[in-house]
Enzyme design. Sequence first.
Site, PDB file in Angstrom:
ATOM      1  N   GLY A 131     -59.005   5.879  27.702  1.00 20.08           N
ATOM      2  CA  GLY A 131     -59.401   7.179  27.182  1.00 20.08           C
ATOM      3  C   GLY A 131     -58.394   7.703  26.180  1.00 20.08           C
ATOM      4  O   GLY A 131     -58.761   8.213  25.114  1.00 20.08           O
ATOM      5  N   ASP A 132     -57.115   7.584  26.505  1.00 20.77           N
ATOM      6  CA  ASP A 132     -56.052   8.014  25.604  1.00 20.77           C
ATOM      7  C   ASP A 132     -55.993   7.146  24.351  1.00 20.77           C
ATOM      8  O   ASP A 132     -55.915   7.649  23.230  1.00 20.77           O
ATOM      9  CB  ASP A 132     -54.704   7.947  26.321  1.00 20.77           C
ATOM     10  CG  ASP A 132     -54.487   9.115  27.273  1.00 20.77           C
ATOM     11  OD1 ASP A 132     -54.796  10.250  26.895  1.00 20.77           O
ATOM     12  OD2 ASP A 132     -53.991   8.877  28.383  1.00 20.77           O
ATOM     13  N   VAL A 133     -55.991   5.831  24.548  1.00 24.34           N
ATOM     14  CA  VAL A 133     -55.841   4.918  23.407  1.00 24.34           C
ATOM     15  C   VAL A 133     -57.034   5.024  22.462  1.00 24.34           C
ATOM     16  O   VAL A 133     -56.879   5.011  21.240  1.00 24.34           O
ATOM     17  CB  VAL A 133     -55.667   3.469  23.909  1.00 24.34           C
ATOM     18  CG1 VAL A 133     -55.678   2.490  22.736  1.00 24.34           C
ATOM     19  CG2 VAL A 133     -54.355   3.335  24.692  1.00 24.34           C
TER      20      VAL A 133
END
Length: 393
Positions: A172-174
């Site tokens: 989700g972050d990447v």
Amino acid sequence: MTRSTASPLEGVRVLDCTQMLAGPFATQLLADLGAEVVKIERAGYGDITRTTGPTVGDSGITAYFASLNRGKRSVELDLSSEAGAAAFESLAETADVLVENYRPGTMEKWGLGYEEISAINPEIVYCSISGFLEGPYRDLPAFDMVVQALGGSMSITGQEDGPPVRPGIPVGDVCAGMYAVVGIVTSLYGGGGEYVEVPMFEGLVSWLTERAGRTFVTDEPYPRLGTAHPTLAPYRAFETADGWFAVAIASDNVWESFCAAIDRPDLLEDDRFATNDDRVENREQLRSELEALFRERSSEKWFSLFREHELPGAPVRNTRELFEDDHLCESGVLDDLEVGGVEFPYPLCPIQFSEATTRSGHGPPQLGEHTEAVLSAVVPDAEMDRFVGDDRS
């Protein structure tokens, strides 16, 4: 904004008002591509990840922070204060890009939202990384776990008879960080002067691709099958004599080559496994046939056999073994980073350009290491004591 062929984004100045992972990952990529990244950190505390151990050697810098903030310049600044906001506005006049990932409305509360900053610098690309676009979830705290749960990736990760599992990489972050870079570079190419918002949740949903397509066609949730594939077989990891080996047989022609390589013509002649559809229908019988076979050899011996016969498959490396991999070491994407007396290889941006290079050889900054150097260019000398004290040498 000036450009150079030395690095694709050389001459681009980025104000980095981000912390944790998604935002710092985005600005780390921009730094690797040659941009000057000025990281704005809370005075006396800095990025949250500065306190998320373990610490690297005697540097006082954590591995978490070091892995996402190489080559950046650190400036301590309280954006919620009048003096800090004024100094930031002066920096914004000199910047090409601003990236922030505070909760929606935070920068506006400080008078530093897009409307205010674009009035100062109409050409700036202002990028906000948020958890969600406008809707019922807009103000929901957006951590990678939350986004993965809502975005479908956890539901399709894990063993068939087990609970949902969070993927090992914070996708989700990447995902949001990579989309932010795409949006920023696209806007820069178009001349800047634009607001760009990148959501974690909607971004991760877009990564479902074929998983979403299968769901639409079958009207069934995409299955959770561990390492297996719902429409290909054998396509899974098998235990070997000393580890695990991932096999990716995706066509009948490759299946024929695989049976020849392992000297099992009987499998090729077995009606249960004649076509891919047959193998999928009888996947458990096929798994039983292959499990004992793979346990007869080590992962590296299987890898040698697969490479010899040009078959798709590889040993499952852990994150320690990976950085000793001959191919990775020779590929040119690892940088010898030294932090706090500890030397270790660190992966750089892997994009290869024919006429330009990415940056390397830059470590992470200490908190506030560049406050005076950066602010002295935009803040009158008489006011600098507000930001660096009166002990300057």
